[in-house]
Design an enzyme around this catalytic site. Structure first.
Site, mmCIF file in Angstrom:
data_model
loop_
_atom_site.group_PDB
_atom_site.id
_atom_site.type_symbol
_atom_site.label_atom_id
_atom_site.label_comp_id
_atom_site.label_asym_id
_atom_site.label_seq_id
_atom_site.Cartn_x
_atom_site.Cartn_y
_atom_site.Cartn_z
ATOM 1 N N SER A 52 0.809 -1.219 0.000
ATOM 2 C CA SER A 52 0.000 0.000 0.000
ATOM 3 C C SER A 52 0.845 1.272 0.000
ATOM 4 C CB SER A 52 -0.938 0.006 1.212
ATOM 5 O OG SER A 52 -0.207 -0.116 2.418
ATOM 6 N N ASP A 298 -3.095 6.297 12.160
ATOM 7 C CA ASP A 298 -2.312 5.549 11.177
ATOM 8 C C ASP A 298 -1.013 6.314 10.935
ATOM 9 O OD1 ASP A 298 -1.149 4.431 8.923
ATOM 10 O OD2 ASP A 298 -3.024 4.206 7.827
ATOM 11 N N HIS A 301 0.829 5.174 6.700
ATOM 12 C CA HIS A 301 0.509 5.731 5.384
ATOM 13 C C HIS A 301 0.623 7.254 5.397
ATOM 14 C CE1 HIS A 301 -1.413 1.707 5.476
ATOM 15 N NE2 HIS A 301 -0.949 1.674 4.241
#
Length: 322
Positions: A52, A298, A301
């Protein structure tokens, strides 16, 4: 745009993180030129392969190119593990293929892949590699999924075997296996006189506030300034893996030239640039977690626009100026 990366749309109150620009010592990094990039891609296919973090870089490239493409002259489709952005007037594609280990694994479903017991199959790169052929530029990455803190489970046979033969390898040995498989695949399947291959180093996380001298128990949540210590190196970035990547790529450089896109330390300064709590949440957040945002921030990311645009500026510079 991936709804996990659109931080402003998800309520991030400030946007200074969008405007930092990386400037290496003793050289001038050229600004990204979308028209020049599209002309270089005319009639060609560019592919990002990995996890990702690489998908975030793919979305960044797509957005950078869209700035000079009329709305009617572009398309975007998803088919299983493959996402394809097409600039129609240029007959050019920029694509992303989900393969977090590069090798075949039990985490290969592009949607449902969050498994605690990760299994990677030895000598299986062609399972995915058959979908990478015919590209003119490939950008590989793999790192985060290997970092379990435990030995990796490696499958010797097939996932279809009724009785599965497993061995355990250290993180470094398992990672070396994947990197060497990638290089073998490149050698066998790409015309290196006509194509360019890149490998992106690890994307750092900022899950431990004590790493940058703050009080323990925090992370990237509410961080709005970058780290200004030029020697900073976070505890979640493995120096042994960095040495391993450098050594293996250097060892094969004469036979399999791969351009190393070293984004680790420049990204490590950017504790301000993560999605934190400003992203799509796949599951409802419990009241207990809502009361403590640090618990669900998070810090892996990155927001877009943001740091992955810098990675693509570096890629652009290495394509045209190195």
């Amino acid at each position: 745009m991936d709804s996990q990366l659109t931080c402003l749309d998800r309520g991030r109150p400030e946007k200074d993180y969008q405007f930092w620009r990386w400037q290496p010592f003793e050289c001038d990094l050229p600004s990204f030129n979308a028209t020049l990039m599209l002309e270089a891609l005319r009639g060609k296919r560019m592919l990002y392969v990995g996890d990702s973090l690489n998908r975030g870089q793919f979305f960044s490239m797509m957005c950078l190119l869209q700035s000079v493409i009329p709305p009617h002259a572009k398309s975007f489709v998803t088919s299983g593990s493959l996402q394809i952005f097409t600039a129609l007037d240029y007959n050019a594609t920029v694509e992303f293929y989900w393969a977090p280990f590069l090798l075949e694994s039990n985490s290969d479903d592009a949607i449902v892949h969050k498994l605690s017991d990760r299994i990677v199959r030895r000598d299986s790169i062609n399972t995915h590699g058959d979908h990478w052929k015919g590209r003119d530029i490939i950008v590989f990455n793999t790192y985060l999924w290997w970092m379990t803190g435990q030995k990796m489970e490696i499958l010797q046979g097939s996932f279809k075997d009724e009785k599965k033969q497993m061995v355990e390898l250290s993180t470094e040995d398992a990672y070396s296996m994947a990197l060497n498989s990638m290089l073998s695949w490149i050698k066998q399947n790409m015309d290196l006189t006509k194509t360019r291959v890149f490998f992106t180093s690890m994307s750092p996380t900022h899950a431990k506030s004590q790493d940058w001298g703050a009080e323990p128990g925090g992370n990237c949540y509410k961080e709005t300034m970058m780290i200004d210590d030029p020697n900073y190196w976070g505890s979640d970035s493995s120096k042994s893996i960095m040495r391993l990547i450098t050594d293996i790529l250097h060892e094969h450089q004469g036979e399999v030239p791969v351009t190393f896109l070293n984004i680790t330390q420049l990204s490590a300064y950017r504790k301000d640039a993560h999605t934190s709590i400003y992203k799509k949440q796949w599951y409802p957040i419990t009241p207990e977690k809502l009361a403590n945002p640090v618990s669900y921030a998070d810090c892996t990311h990155w927001c877009l626009p943001g740091l992955p645009d810098t990675w693509n500026e570096l890629l652009f510079a290495k394509l045209f100026y190195v």
